[in-house]
Design an enzyme around this catalytic site. Structure first.
Site, short mmCIF file in Angstrom:
data_model
loop_
_atom_site.label_atom_id
_atom_site.label_comp_id
_atom_site.label_asym_id
_atom_site.label_seq_id
_atom_site.Cartn_x
_atom_site.Cartn_y
_atom_site.Cartn_z
N LYS A 137 33.25 4.56 42.18
CA LYS A 137 32.58 4.39 40.89
C LYS A 137 32.02 2.96 40.78
O LYS A 137 32.37 2.08 41.58
CB LYS A 137 33.57 4.70 39.77
CG LYS A 137 34.02 6.18 39.75
CD LYS A 137 35.02 6.39 38.63
CE LYS A 137 35.41 7.85 38.48
NZ LYS A 137 36.40 8.05 37.38
N TYR A 182 30.44 15.71 35.00
CA TYR A 182 31.58 15.69 34.06
C TYR A 182 31.43 16.72 32.95
O TYR A 182 31.96 16.55 31.86
CB TYR A 182 31.75 14.28 33.48
CG TYR A 182 32.38 13.30 34.44
CD1 TYR A 182 33.64 13.54 34.99
CD2 TYR A 182 31.73 12.13 34.81
CE1 TYR A 182 34.23 12.65 35.87
CE2 TYR A 182 32.32 11.22 35.70
CZ TYR A 182 33.57 11.49 36.22
OH TYR A 182 34.17 10.61 37.09
N ASN A 226 38.39 3.41 36.69
CA ASN A 226 39.48 3.62 37.64
C ASN A 226 39.00 3.75 39.09
O ASN A 226 39.62 4.45 39.88
CB ASN A 226 40.34 4.82 37.20
CG ASN A 226 39.50 6.07 37.03
OD1 ASN A 226 38.34 6.11 37.43
ND2 ASN A 226 40.10 7.11 36.48
N HIS A 269 36.48 8.53 42.24
CA HIS A 269 36.58 9.94 41.85
C HIS A 269 36.93 10.77 43.09
O HIS A 269 36.46 10.48 44.19
CB HIS A 269 35.24 10.45 41.29
CG HIS A 269 35.17 11.95 41.25
ND1 HIS A 269 35.70 12.68 40.21
CD2 HIS A 269 34.69 12.86 42.14
CE1 HIS A 269 35.53 13.98 40.47
NE2 HIS A 269 34.91 14.11 41.64
N GLU A 286 30.48 19.83 43.45
CA GLU A 286 30.12 18.41 43.39
C GLU A 286 29.32 17.98 44.63
O GLU A 286 28.38 17.18 44.51
CB GLU A 286 31.41 17.57 43.25
CG GLU A 286 32.05 17.79 41.87
CD GLU A 286 33.47 17.25 41.75
OE1 GLU A 286 33.96 16.60 42.71
OE2 GLU A 286 34.08 17.47 40.69
#
Ligand code: IDP
Ligand code: MG
Length: 162
Positions: free
Chosen positions: A18, A58, A124, A127, A138
């Site tokens: 990310k 998402y 965080n 992913h 994905e």
């Protein structure tokens, strides 16, 4: 599809570093962790994510109060998109990644080791797909077809398999 130890199928997962992970310089460290576990890198690119892709990725979280912020964060700078293949890699990658909240992820996991203590829960670092179905969805979303992926087997593979 080969079955290992009667349980682990060779499968693919979608892993994405990310924007905070890229900005903080963790691309090499994260790739190294997946590599040394014996997974095979099938696709890799740096990508500036358009809003529509983040929203689709998402989509399950679209009702959450943090959805808008999450989409903005994913689009706030480049991400690094990867497809890794290995026996049981969907689950093993989730274990390597650790709990969603960096403050709760165990030491030794990517989020536990690299998630900054001051970070919000959303920031965080990484992913990883949560199931085989998510992985295939994905991979199709983030990679523009099979020509962006390379189907290869490391020459060492026959030597390392029982
Ligand atoms: P996961 O990434 O561990 O699978 P999910 O629950 O699927 O976690 O949430 C997807 C992403 O949404 C998280 O990685 C995180 O970036 C963000 N997120 C999850 N929960 C929160 C929250 O309570 N506040 C802000 N962002 C969140
Ligand atoms: Mg998730």
């Amino acid at each position: 599809m080969r079955i290992f130890a009667g349980r682990f199928e060779t499968e693919r997962t979608y892993i994405m570093i990310k924007p905070d992970g890229v900005q903080r310089g963790y691309v090499g460290e994260i790739i190294a962790r997946f590599e040394r576990k014996g997974n095979v890198l099938k696709g890799l690119k740096t990508f500036q994510c358009p809003k529509a892709v983040a929203e689709e990725h998402y989509q399950d979280l679209s009702e959450k109060p943090f959805f808008g912020d999450l989409v903005e964060y994913i689009c706030s700078g480049p991400v690094v998109c990867m497809v890794w293949e290995g026996p049981g890699v969907v689950k093993s990658a989730r274990k390597m990644i650790g709990a969603t909240n960096p403050l709760e992820s165990e030491p030794g996991t990517i989020r536990g080791d690299l998630g900054a203590f001051y970070a919000l829960v959303g920031r965080n670092v990484i992913h990883g797909s949560d199931s085989n179905e998510s992985a295939e969805r994905e991979i199709a979303l983030w990679f523009g077809g099979d020509d962006e992926l390379v189907d290869w087997t490391p020459t060492i593979t026959p030597w390392t398999r029982e």
